[in-house]
Design a protein around this motif. Structure first.
Motif, PDB file in Angstrom:
ATOM      1  N   PRO A  14      15.923  36.275  42.309  1.00 44.43           N
ATOM      2  CA  PRO A  14      16.525  37.274  43.205  1.00 44.43           C
ATOM      3  C   PRO A  14      17.940  37.618  42.763  1.00 44.43           C
ATOM      4  CG  PRO A  14      15.370  35.618  44.477  1.00 44.43           C
ATOM      5  CD  PRO A  14      15.362  35.130  43.046  1.00 44.43           C
ATOM      6  N   GLY A  15      18.240  38.915  42.802  1.00 42.52           N
ATOM      7  CA  GLY A  15      19.525  39.398  42.334  1.00 42.52           C
ATOM      8  C   GLY A  15      19.552  39.772  40.871  1.00 42.52           C
ATOM      9  N   GLY A  16      18.493  39.439  40.160  1.00 43.24           N
ATOM     10  CA  GLY A  16      18.426  39.727  38.739  1.00 43.24           C
ATOM     11  C   GLY A  16      17.991  41.154  38.433  1.00 43.24           C
ATOM     12  N   ALA A  35       6.284  59.050  36.899  1.00 47.35           N
ATOM     13  CA  ALA A  35       6.568  58.274  38.108  1.00 47.35           C
ATOM     14  C   ALA A  35       6.228  56.810  37.880  1.00 47.35           C
ATOM     15  CB  ALA A  35       5.765  58.809  39.291  1.00 47.35           C
ATOM     16  N   TRP A  36       6.848  55.983  38.685  1.00 47.63           N
ATOM     17  CA  TRP A  36       6.511  54.560  38.772  1.00 47.63           C
ATOM     18  C   TRP A  36       5.993  54.292  40.183  1.00 47.63           C
ATOM     19  CZ3 TRP A  36       6.326  51.207  34.804  1.00 47.63           C
ATOM     20  CH2 TRP A  36       7.014  51.532  33.634  1.00 47.63           C
ATOM     21  N   PHE A  37       4.858  53.611  40.252  1.00 46.35           N
ATOM     22  CA  PHE A  37       4.284  53.139  41.499  1.00 46.35           C
ATOM     23  C   PHE A  37       4.238  51.621  41.430  1.00 46.35           C
ATOM     24  CE2 PHE A  37       2.340  56.882  43.633  1.00 46.35           C
ATOM     25  CZ  PHE A  37       2.578  57.841  42.665  1.00 46.35           C
ATOM     26  N   ARG A  38       4.026  51.005  42.582  1.00 46.51           N
ATOM     27  CA  ARG A  38       3.820  49.555  42.600  1.00 46.51           C
ATOM     28  C   ARG A  38       2.788  49.207  43.671  1.00 46.51           C
ATOM     29  NH1 ARG A  38       9.725  47.535  44.925  1.00 46.51           N
ATOM     30  NH2 ARG A  38       9.455  48.268  47.082  1.00 46.51           N
ATOM     31  N   GLN A  39       2.158  48.064  43.442  1.00 44.84           N
ATOM     32  CA  GLN A  39       1.167  47.581  44.394  1.00 44.84           C
ATOM     33  C   GLN A  39       1.267  46.076  44.499  1.00 44.84           C
ATOM     34  OE1 GLN A  39      -2.891  48.769  43.561  1.00 44.84           O
ATOM     35  NE2 GLN A  39      -3.471  48.488  45.682  1.00 44.84           N
ATOM     36  N   ALA A  40       1.582  45.623  45.699  1.00 40.60           N
ATOM     37  CA  ALA A  40       1.639  44.189  45.981  1.00 40.60           C
ATOM     38  C   ALA A  40       0.287  43.764  46.557  1.00 40.60           C
ATOM     39  CB  ALA A  40       2.756  43.898  46.974  1.00 40.60           C
ATOM     40  N   LEU A  85      17.267  42.761  42.283  1.00 42.02           N
ATOM     41  CA  LEU A  85      15.875  42.587  42.669  1.00 42.02           C
ATOM     42  C   LEU A  85      15.731  41.606  43.827  1.00 42.02           C
ATOM     43  CD1 LEU A  85      14.340  42.680  39.117  1.00 42.02           C
ATOM     44  CD2 LEU A  85      13.574  44.088  41.042  1.00 42.02           C
ATOM     45  N   LYS A  86      14.740  41.904  44.670  1.00 40.94           N
ATOM     46  CA  LYS A  86      14.451  41.100  45.857  1.00 40.94           C
ATOM     47  C   LYS A  86      13.020  40.581  45.765  1.00 40.94           C
ATOM     48  CE  LYS A  86      17.254  44.276  48.667  1.00 40.94           C
ATOM     49  NZ  LYS A  86      17.243  45.164  49.857  1.00 40.94           N
ATOM     50  N   PRO A  87      12.724  39.498  46.465  1.00 43.40           N
ATOM     51  CA  PRO A  87      11.343  38.988  46.445  1.00 43.40           C
ATOM     52  C   PRO A  87      10.321  40.052  46.868  1.00 43.40           C
ATOM     53  CG  PRO A  87      12.805  37.339  47.345  1.00 43.40           C
ATOM     54  CD  PRO A  87      13.630  38.578  47.159  1.00 43.40           C
ATOM     55  N   GLY A 108      -1.080  53.997  33.618  1.00 42.04           N
ATOM     56  CA  GLY A 108      -1.025  52.858  32.719  1.00 42.04           C
ATOM     57  C   GLY A 108      -1.794  51.693  33.307  1.00 42.04           C
ATOM     58  N   GLN A 109      -1.797  50.587  32.559  1.00 41.80           N
ATOM     59  CA  GLN A 109      -2.585  49.432  32.968  1.00 41.80           C
ATOM     60  C   GLN A 109      -1.832  48.536  33.947  1.00 41.80           C
ATOM     61  OE1 GLN A 109      -0.816  49.593  30.255  1.00 41.80           O
ATOM     62  NE2 GLN A 109       0.241  47.608  30.080  1.00 41.80           N
ATOM     63  N   GLY A 110      -0.531  48.748  34.072  1.00 42.83           N
ATOM     64  CA  GLY A 110       0.275  47.966  35.000  1.00 42.83           C
ATOM     65  C   GLY A 110       0.974  46.804  34.331  1.00 42.83           C
ATOM     66  N   THR A 111       2.133  46.451  34.886  1.00 36.23           N
ATOM     67  CA  THR A 111       2.880  45.288  34.410  1.00 36.23           C
ATOM     68  C   THR A 111       3.384  44.511  35.620  1.00 36.23           C
ATOM     69  OG1 THR A 111       4.670  44.542  32.939  1.00 36.23           O
ATOM     70  CG2 THR A 111       5.078  46.564  34.185  1.00 36.23           C
ATOM     71  N   GLN A 112       3.218  43.202  35.569  1.00 36.98           N
ATOM     72  CA  GLN A 112       3.564  42.354  36.718  1.00 36.98           C
ATOM     73  C   GLN A 112       5.070  42.091  36.766  1.00 36.98           C
ATOM     74  OE1 GLN A 112       1.483  40.851  39.234  1.00 36.98           O
ATOM     75  NE2 GLN A 112       3.509  40.371  40.125  1.00 36.98           N
ATOM     76  N   VAL A 113       5.636  42.287  37.954  1.00 32.84           N
ATOM     77  CA  VAL A 113       7.029  41.912  38.219  1.00 32.84           C
ATOM     78  C   VAL A 113       7.019  40.892  39.354  1.00 32.84           C
ATOM     79  CG1 VAL A 113       9.266  42.699  39.081  1.00 32.84           C
ATOM     80  CG2 VAL A 113       7.995  44.091  37.423  1.00 32.84           C
ATOM     81  N   THR A 114       7.605  39.742  39.096  1.00 34.07           N
ATOM     82  CA  THR A 114       7.680  38.684  40.099  1.00 34.07           C
ATOM     83  C   THR A 114       9.140  38.287  40.299  1.00 34.07           C
ATOM     84  OG1 THR A 114       5.507  37.836  39.461  1.00 34.07           O
ATOM     85  CG2 THR A 114       6.914  36.376  40.750  1.00 34.07           C
ATOM     86  N   VAL A 115       9.588  38.380  41.540  1.00 38.56           N
ATOM     87  CA  VAL A 115      10.966  38.020  41.879  1.00 38.56           C
ATOM     88  C   VAL A 115      10.918  36.761  42.737  1.00 38.56           C
ATOM     89  CG1 VAL A 115      13.149  38.793  42.847  1.00 38.56           C
ATOM     90  CG2 VAL A 115      11.567  40.461  41.846  1.00 38.56           C
TER      91      VAL A 115
END
Length: 117
Positions: A14-16, A35-40, A85-87, A108-115
């Motif tokens: 967090p904060g990074g 555009a950028w989308f995200r899905q949790a 960045l936040k969780p 695109g195929q997507g890329t994982q971001v984990t905070v």
């Protein structure tokens, strides 16, 4: 055939910060809005930010002031700079290209971001 390849995801505290990249091939990049989308997990895919052919950017309220979208037409690439960045930013991030002439979109195929700490 339009192809989008994302990169730059990973694990950050967090904060990074992270910078995502999306390289577009197989077409004329300059005619696409990006555009950028995200899905949790358990959530619908949501718009994070988009940028027009002319470079005008738009952001979701949840990321305003922390994320910056940009494009480099000489490299057929769109970027998402993510700071503070936040969780709750944890998600799979997807790049999207929309042809401004015929409205067709590609993903695109997507890329994982984990905070997480």
């Amino acid at each position: 055939q339009v192809q989008l390849v994302e990169s730059g995801g990973g694990l950050v505290q967090p904060g990074g910060s992270l910078r995502l990249s999306c390289v577009v091939s197989g077409t004329f990049f300059s005619i696409y809005s990006m555009a950028w989308f995200r899905q949790a997990p358990g959530n619908q895919r949501e718009l994070v930010a988009d940028i027009t052919i002319g470079g005008r950017a738009n952001y979701a309220d949840s990321v305003k002031g922390r994320f910056t979208i940009s494009r480099d037409n000489t490299k057929n690439t769109v970027y998402l700079q993510m700071d503070s960045l936040k969780p709750e930013d944890t998600a799979v991030y997807y790049c999207n290209a929309k042809n401004d002439y015929n409205g067709r979109t590609s993903w695109g195929q997507g890329t994982q971001v984990t905070v997480s700490s």
